[in-house]
Scaffold this active site. Sequence first.
Site, PDB file in Angstrom:
ATOM      1  N   ASP A 281       1.640   3.366   3.246  1.00  0.00           N
ATOM      2  CA  ASP A 281       0.573   4.294   2.878  1.00  0.00           C
ATOM      3  C   ASP A 281       1.161   5.669   2.570  1.00  0.00           C
ATOM      4  OD1 ASP A 281      -1.950   5.225   2.289  1.00  0.00           O
ATOM      5  OD2 ASP A 281      -2.690   5.229   4.344  1.00  0.00           O
TER       6      ASP A 281
ATOM      7  N   HIS B 247       0.840  -1.199   0.000  1.00  0.00           N
ATOM      8  CA  HIS B 247       0.000   0.000   0.000  1.00  0.00           C
ATOM      9  C   HIS B 247       0.870   1.242   0.000  1.00  0.00           C
ATOM     10  CE1 HIS B 247      -3.882   1.926   1.876  1.00  0.00           C
ATOM     11  NE2 HIS B 247      -3.196   2.815   1.161  1.00  0.00           N
TER      12      HIS B 247
ATOM     13  N   ARG C 135     -19.095  -2.951  23.967  1.00  0.00           N
ATOM     14  CA  ARG C 135     -20.468  -3.336  23.599  1.00  0.00           C
ATOM     15  C   ARG C 135     -20.663  -3.395  22.086  1.00  0.00           C
ATOM     16  NH1 ARG C 135     -21.660  -0.207  28.222  1.00  0.00           N
ATOM     17  NH2 ARG C 135     -21.916   1.696  26.965  1.00  0.00           N
TER      18      ARG C 135
END
Length: 380
Positions: free
Chosen positions: A270, A60, A224
């Site tokens: 990147d 990348h 959660r």
Amino acid sequence: MKGLKNGKIITKDEVLDNKVLLFDKEIIEIIDQEEIDRYDRVELMDVKGNYISPGFLDLHIHGIKGYDTMDGNYEAVSSISNIISKKGVTSFLPTTMTMDQESIYKSLDVIKDSIKKNIQGATILGAHLEGPFINEKYKGAQNVDYIQEPNYKFIEDYLDVIKMITLAPEIKQSYEFMDRIKDENIVLSIGHSNAKYEEALEAINKGISHATHTFNAMSSFHHREPGVVGAVFNSDITCDIIADKFHVHPDNFDLLLKIKGRDKISLITDSMRAGCMKNGIYELGGQKTTIKNGSVRLDDGTLAGSILTLNLALKNFKDYSGLDLMEAVKLVSLNPAKVLGINDSKGSIEIGKDADITLFNDDIDIKATIVEGEIVYNNL
């Protein structure tokens, strides 16, 4: 035939001293230094005690030193190839941005044509299509004006050059798209995604096998709602990370290593056109970016790619993760080769594999780079 002597050879399993690495276009043999007299016409290079490593592979990278894949011309792609070879990279995926279709196609055409040419630098393996099939919420430095739903027609003429696609699988039409290309030689990577944990796991079951710049531009882990990060943690897919210490806190390097294991992580840069450049204003995907204090950002403060080099990524990850050098090197060589399914020919120093070799010192400063047996950079 050529040979490297007086170096420390990094193999998959150990670091070898007092050996000579013989190669031509491919790795031929590793012999004891005393045996070299048995071989005729060997061009020996004294590597002066430096490490002899498998060449680095960047999955990348957008650009470096003023050039970008989206420039859409041979000069840009060939210059990126040449420049990153000086940072130890022997092969790479030029990576596109979310821009208008014409610009993306122009870049893909150039990448396709460049593969056929004899570039004096790192080998171009194909293209990484980062977007336009992403989620606006996690667009990062991608241009929102050109984001679109995944569709096969968009890529059907470029199946031979595209090797990886980063996409958000929760976007409409994604599953149909993934099913359509499941038999192609293309790695599907989750990224720039707001998928819920369950959506991400379903996408993994349907063909996602990798995660793009883990932790960044994806729904984060919450106790959660585990999000994309939780799905990466709790699945068998591979992942990559930008180890510049800006995109991810360096203490998370070791955390990711403990969760995913040393065989599932690849390091990427990147990097964008501002890589290896001084502080100032630069362009990325048609947007203004600014380098300051070691990072590159949009005007709103969003990180916009990086100015990282792969040798520095390796040093950073090694320093903060506790991996020994032999294992750390796999994160820039064998692991990314496995991601692309080319580890039969690249990624490690083994007899019969391509002679992609990087020489570096204890600080992982690059001393020489050899691509398929040809010296493309030498600073010994």
